[in-house]
Scaffold this motif. Structure first.
Motif, PDB file in Angstrom:
ATOM      1  N   UNK A  97       0.834  -1.201   0.000  1.00 47.31           N
ATOM      2  CA  UNK A  97       0.000   0.000   0.000  1.00 47.31           C
ATOM      3  C   UNK A  97       0.866   1.247   0.000  1.00 47.31           C
ATOM      4  N   UNK A  98       2.035   1.162   0.622  1.00 44.51           N
ATOM      5  CA  UNK A  98       2.958   2.303   0.643  1.00 44.51           C
ATOM      6  C   UNK A  98       3.348   2.719  -0.776  1.00 44.51           C
ATOM      7  N   UNK A  99       3.717   1.785  -1.614  1.00 46.73           N
ATOM      8  CA  UNK A  99       4.156   2.109  -2.977  1.00 46.73           C
ATOM      9  C   UNK A  99       3.015   2.655  -3.819  1.00 46.73           C
ATOM     10  N   UNK A 100       1.825   2.088  -3.680  1.00 53.39           N
ATOM     11  CA  UNK A 100       0.692   2.571  -4.459  1.00 53.39           C
ATOM     12  C   UNK A 100       0.291   3.981  -4.037  1.00 53.39           C
ATOM     13  N   UNK A 101       0.247   4.217  -2.739  1.00 53.72           N
ATOM     14  CA  UNK A 101      -0.115   5.547  -2.256  1.00 53.72           C
ATOM     15  C   UNK A 101       0.956   6.569  -2.637  1.00 53.72           C
ATOM     16  N   UNK A 102       2.217   6.151  -2.655  1.00 53.42           N
ATOM     17  CA  UNK A 102       3.305   7.042  -3.052  1.00 53.42           C
ATOM     18  C   UNK A 102       3.122   7.502  -4.495  1.00 53.42           C
ATOM     19  N   UNK A 103       2.702   6.611  -5.364  1.00 52.74           N
ATOM     20  CA  UNK A 103       2.532   6.958  -6.771  1.00 52.74           C
ATOM     21  C   UNK A 103       1.255   7.736  -7.043  1.00 52.74           C
ATOM     22  N   UNK A 104       0.279   7.662  -6.132  1.00 51.86           N
ATOM     23  CA  UNK A 104      -1.039   8.244  -6.408  1.00 51.86           C
ATOM     24  C   UNK A 104      -1.343   9.444  -5.513  1.00 51.86           C
ATOM     25  N   UNK A 105      -1.156   9.315  -4.206  1.00 51.32           N
ATOM     26  CA  UNK A 105      -1.554  10.372  -3.274  1.00 51.32           C
ATOM     27  C   UNK A 105      -0.413  11.260  -2.828  1.00 51.32           C
ATOM     28  N   UNK A 106       0.821  10.775  -2.856  1.00 51.17           N
ATOM     29  CA  UNK A 106       1.931  11.634  -2.483  1.00 51.17           C
ATOM     30  C   UNK A 106       2.830  11.014  -1.433  1.00 51.17           C
ATOM     31  N   UNK A 107       3.920  11.729  -1.142  1.00 50.64           N
ATOM     32  CA  UNK A 107       4.994  11.179  -0.322  1.00 50.64           C
ATOM     33  C   UNK A 107       4.641  11.084   1.153  1.00 50.64           C
ATOM     34  N   UNK A 108       4.119  12.163   1.742  1.00 49.87           N
ATOM     35  CA  UNK A 108       3.819  12.136   3.177  1.00 49.87           C
ATOM     36  C   UNK A 108       2.744  11.115   3.517  1.00 49.87           C
ATOM     37  N   UNK A 109       1.595  11.074   2.805  1.00 45.55           N
ATOM     38  CA  UNK A 109       0.637   9.993   3.100  1.00 45.55           C
ATOM     39  C   UNK A 109       1.239   8.605   2.923  1.00 45.55           C
ATOM     40  N   UNK A 110       2.082   8.451   1.904  1.00 45.15           N
ATOM     41  CA  UNK A 110       2.700   7.144   1.679  1.00 45.15           C
ATOM     42  C   UNK A 110       3.630   6.770   2.823  1.00 45.15           C
ATOM     43  N   UNK A 111       4.417   7.731   3.295  1.00 45.36           N
ATOM     44  CA  UNK A 111       5.333   7.428   4.401  1.00 45.36           C
ATOM     45  C   UNK A 111       4.558   7.037   5.656  1.00 45.36           C
ATOM     46  N   UNK A 112       3.462   7.748   5.939  1.00 44.77           N
ATOM     47  CA  UNK A 112       2.682   7.426   7.132  1.00 44.77           C
ATOM     48  C   UNK A 112       2.067   6.035   7.030  1.00 44.77           C
ATOM     49  N   UNK A 113       1.604   5.676   5.827  1.00 48.91           N
ATOM     50  CA  UNK A 113       1.056   4.328   5.645  1.00 48.91           C
ATOM     51  C   UNK A 113       2.169   3.289   5.772  1.00 48.91           C
ATOM     52  N   UNK A 114       3.305   3.552   5.123  1.00 50.49           N
ATOM     53  CA  UNK A 114       4.427   2.617   5.245  1.00 50.49           C
ATOM     54  C   UNK A 114       4.910   2.491   6.671  1.00 50.49           C
ATOM     55  N   UNK A 115       4.958   3.620   7.373  1.00 49.67           N
ATOM     56  CA  UNK A 115       5.413   3.614   8.769  1.00 49.67           C
ATOM     57  C   UNK A 115       4.445   2.846   9.661  1.00 49.67           C
ATOM     58  N   UNK A 116       3.142   3.010   9.438  1.00 48.03           N
ATOM     59  CA  UNK A 116       2.155   2.268  10.230  1.00 48.03           C
ATOM     60  C   UNK A 116       2.198   0.777   9.925  1.00 48.03           C
ATOM     61  N   UNK A 117       2.474   0.425   8.663  1.00 48.39           N
ATOM     62  CA  UNK A 117       2.607  -0.996   8.331  1.00 48.39           C
ATOM     63  C   UNK A 117       3.873  -1.599   8.930  1.00 48.39           C
TER      64      UNK A 117
END
Length: 708
Positions: A97-117
């Motif tokens: 989910x981190x990689x998909x969100x990074x490509x679609x929603x942006x870096x900060x949301x992706x980092x928070x999702x990756x960090x929570x995972x």
């Protein structure tokens, strides 16, 4: 002031534009099969889910209605699985989910999702390892507990159990994972197959001794009401995180854009069948009040006088929980590698050995940190922290689907190997193409590329007239790496899905899908600036209304007197009407239409909104300890991102220093592609299969124009 805020917002929401290996980093080994990634996705359910989560959730939250809790959790995971299936197909280079969100929603949301995972996988590793110790401790008559319990604080209730055996076991599993990825998956497959066979035996034994009075006696089937069912479902969803595990390892899988969706579907079906059937059998075997968190499945058979079954159960528990540990630890290390590879964590974690397919440094760090942390932690403490990261990941993946459908074409993310595929007009490049080359073709330049492709195909109707712009540079190399079809189109866009149909879960018949998907209040087909901004406003309003409604229905009834409960019902009804109006307004907005015959998520926006709504309700039902741990972890993550990630992000470095050369694959003889001032040479070997016959060619020295 406004310009400064806009600049900061652009930095925090910058999107990943290239998912292929950059900077000369090794290419994934692609040694895994669909069986490997399916077993990895199934490991958490048949391990931690069956032997730990089931009994804990039934005792603390749902009672016999744990059956419905698992059913609701499987529905939530199934809706998220549809989103994962589409994203895995659209972004075949793989990722969680981190990689998909990074490509679609942006870096900060992706980092928070990756960090929570990271936090979620960290807890999963510790929980599964400590569960193994609990089962072994019961079998050995509390030998571990008596040997490693120390009264550090002179507590009258006893000392603290320092789980040294779990730490040693975790170090052993980590050592195995650092050797070879394919071998680790083979071991995991064996463990999963053994566990499934034993699970069938346990199921038959429980059903043969089933007592229906265990569902009706005492508090009954709903001891904690509807709230207890959803609270149990929120915890049970933790064991349905196999989709993200599959996404993380999809870059190592052959034919990833086909096998990944098949693995997601198989994981969903097997996980649902296993958890649902066992929850029925176990709650019918003994009253839910007799279920315990530690070594629960052994104790229920001993309670019913089946002492011989404990050796059968312990074998299944060890196999299932070791498999769960392997999958969780492998996912944790791979996620740390992805974060580091993007520059958001320390660089040394991005070291990858292409020969073994292992991110060794990330695996070692993950193993050591988990081993140290699991020594003082108790199982009940971990169970109070789990769940939040998985639900947030599933919700953001579904949000990504809505973002893709309702944003303008120029704002769509473009994966480096994604192209529009025309029906019956592509060349399939197989994964073994780099290893089966017998002859070479050289000295063909850019102005002859149309002649080359037509000569390979031997059919001028197969490949249409190609445009004059460069379409073979980075796309050609990345398509070979990611097993995607190579097709040249007159315009670059996000790309449709492959026309080849793979194994997928059909929830709604085709007639309903077509009629609902085409529902629109406007004749405009493509999103506009106005429609994009409208959806950007209406979606947060709808999600906030869902959150307020969940709080109102779950927690407020316990705070207000019974006499004014009608006011909550009236308020909830008004909120429901607001949500329905938002859905109707959103449905009428123009969006990108994707063929429903592929792996795309159907019934847009109805199914994604239902998924988000269910996820929000499950998040509200989690215990406050899980929320508190998640918020503290996220605050720590924001500090890490602001102090390190935002300054060292690969996207930031790419913005300051654009790459002057494209990434090329290494040749068989080890020579690298040489970049020149105005031209780059792709010296690559490929096997191109046409529709009529298969021929082998060595395509080298094809000059492509520089992107600079």
């Amino acid at each position: 002031m406004v310009d400064t805020f806009s600049t900061v917002l652009k930095i925090l929401l910058r999107r990943k534009t290239n998912s292929s290996p950059v900077g000369g980093k090794p290419i994934p080994q692609k040694s895994l099969s669909v069986v490997d990634i399916t077993c990895l996705g199934l490991s958490t359910t048949i391990g931690t889910g069956v032997y730990t989560i089931l009994a804990h959730t039934a005792r603390e939250y749902s009672g016999p209605s744990i059956v419905l809790s698992f059913l609701i959790a499987s529905v939530a995971s199934g809706l998220a699985g549809l989103a994962y299936s589409e994203l895995c197909t659209r972004f075949p280079s793989g990722g969680s989910a981190y990689c998909y969100v990074y490509s679609i929603l942006g870096e900060l949301p992706a980092f928070l999702i990756g960090w929570s995972l990271v936090f979620e996988y960290f807890l999963a590793v510790i929980l599964s390892t400590k569960s193994i110790t609990n089962y072994m401790n019961y079998l050995l008559n509390d030998t571990f507990a008596n040997s490693f319990t120390y009264n550090v604080f002179n507590d009258s209730n006893g000392g603290i159990f320092f789980d040294i055996p779990s730490a040693l076991l975790l170090l052993l599993i980590g050592y195995v994972l650092t050797q070879n990825l394919k071998n680790s998956c083979i071991y995991n497959n064996i463990l999963v197959f053994i566990c499934l066979l034993i699970t069938v035996g346990i199921l038959l034994s429980c059903l043969s001794l089933a007592d229906c009075d265990n569902w009706t006696a005492g508090p009954g089937f709903f001891p904690n009401g509807i709230v207890g069912i959803f609270s149990g479902a929120a915890v049970c969803l933790f064991v349905f995180n196999g989709y993200d595990i599959i996404g993380l390892l999809s870059s190592e899988c052959r034919h990833s854009y086909q096998n990944t969706t098949s693995a997601i579907s198989l994981t969903f079906v097997l996980s649902l069948m296993t958890s649902f059937s066992l929850s029925i059998a176990i709650t019918l075997l003994v009253p839910f009040s007799l279920l315990e968190t530690n070594a629960s499945l052994i104790k229920i058979f001993v309670t019913r006088g089946l002492n011989g079954m404990k050796y059968f159960v312990i074998m299944g528990a060890i196999c299932g929980l070791i498999s769960s540990t392997i999958a969780s630890l492998l996912s944790l290390s791979r996620l740390l590698y992805c974060l580091s590879n993007d520059g958001l964590l320390f660089t040394f974690l991005s070291k990858y050995e292409s020969n073994s397919g292992v991110a060794k440094c990330a695996t070692i760090v993950s193993t050591v940190v988990c081993a140290i942390t699991c020594i003082p932690l108790q199982t009940t403490t971990i169970l109070n922290f789990i769940g939040t990261g998985t639900i947030f990941a599933y919700m953001t993946v579904t949000l990504s689907i809505l973002s893709l459908r309702y944003c303008r074409t120029e704002n769509l993310p473009s994966d480096s190997c994604e192209m529009l595929l025309r029906e019956n007009s592509y060349i399939d490049i197989r994964e073994n193409s780099l290893h089966n080359i017998t002859q070479s073709i050289s000295d063909y330049y850019l102005n002859k590329r149309q002649t080359i492709l037509k000569s390979i195909a031997n059919d001028s109707q197969l490949i249409e007239e190609l445009p004059n712009d460069n379409c073979l540079s980075e796309t050609f190399c990345n398509c070979i790496q990611s097993d995607r079809p190579l097709n040249c189109s007159h315009h670059h866009s996000y790309g449709s899905l492959p026309t080849a149909r793979t194994l997928s879960v059909e929830l709604i018949n085709q007639t309903v899908i077509t009629s609902v998907s085409n529902l629109s209040l406007t004749t405009r087909q493509e999103p506009t600036v106005k429609s994009e901004k409208f959806v950007l406003v209406i979606l947060p309003i709808m999600m906030a209304t869902m959150f307020i409604m969940a709080i109102t229905t779950v927690h407020m009834p316990n705070l207000l007197p019974v006499g004014i409960q009608w006011s909550l019902q009236l308020f909830s009804t008004l909120l429901f009407i607001v949500i329905c109006v938002c859905v109707a307004l959103m449905t009428g907005q123009p969006r990108h239409h994707v063929s429903t015959s592929n792996n795309s998520m159907p019934c847009i926006p109805l199914l994604p909104i239902c998924s988000i709504w269910l996820d929000i309700h499950l998040i509200v039902c989690l215990p406050y300890t899980s929320w508190l741990a998640f918020l503290i972890w996220c605050l720590f993550g924001i500090f890490v991102y602001m102090s390190f990630g935002v300054w060292n992000s690969v996207q930031a470095l790419d913005g300051l220093q654009p790459l002057d050369s494209i990434e090329c694959l290494e040749t068989i003889d080890g020579d690298d592609c040489n970049a020149h001032e105005d031209y780059q040479y792709i010296n690559e070997l490929a096997l191109i299969e046409t529709s009529d016959e298969s021929q082998e060619f060595n395509i080298c020295d094809i000059i492509v124009g520089s992107s600079v």
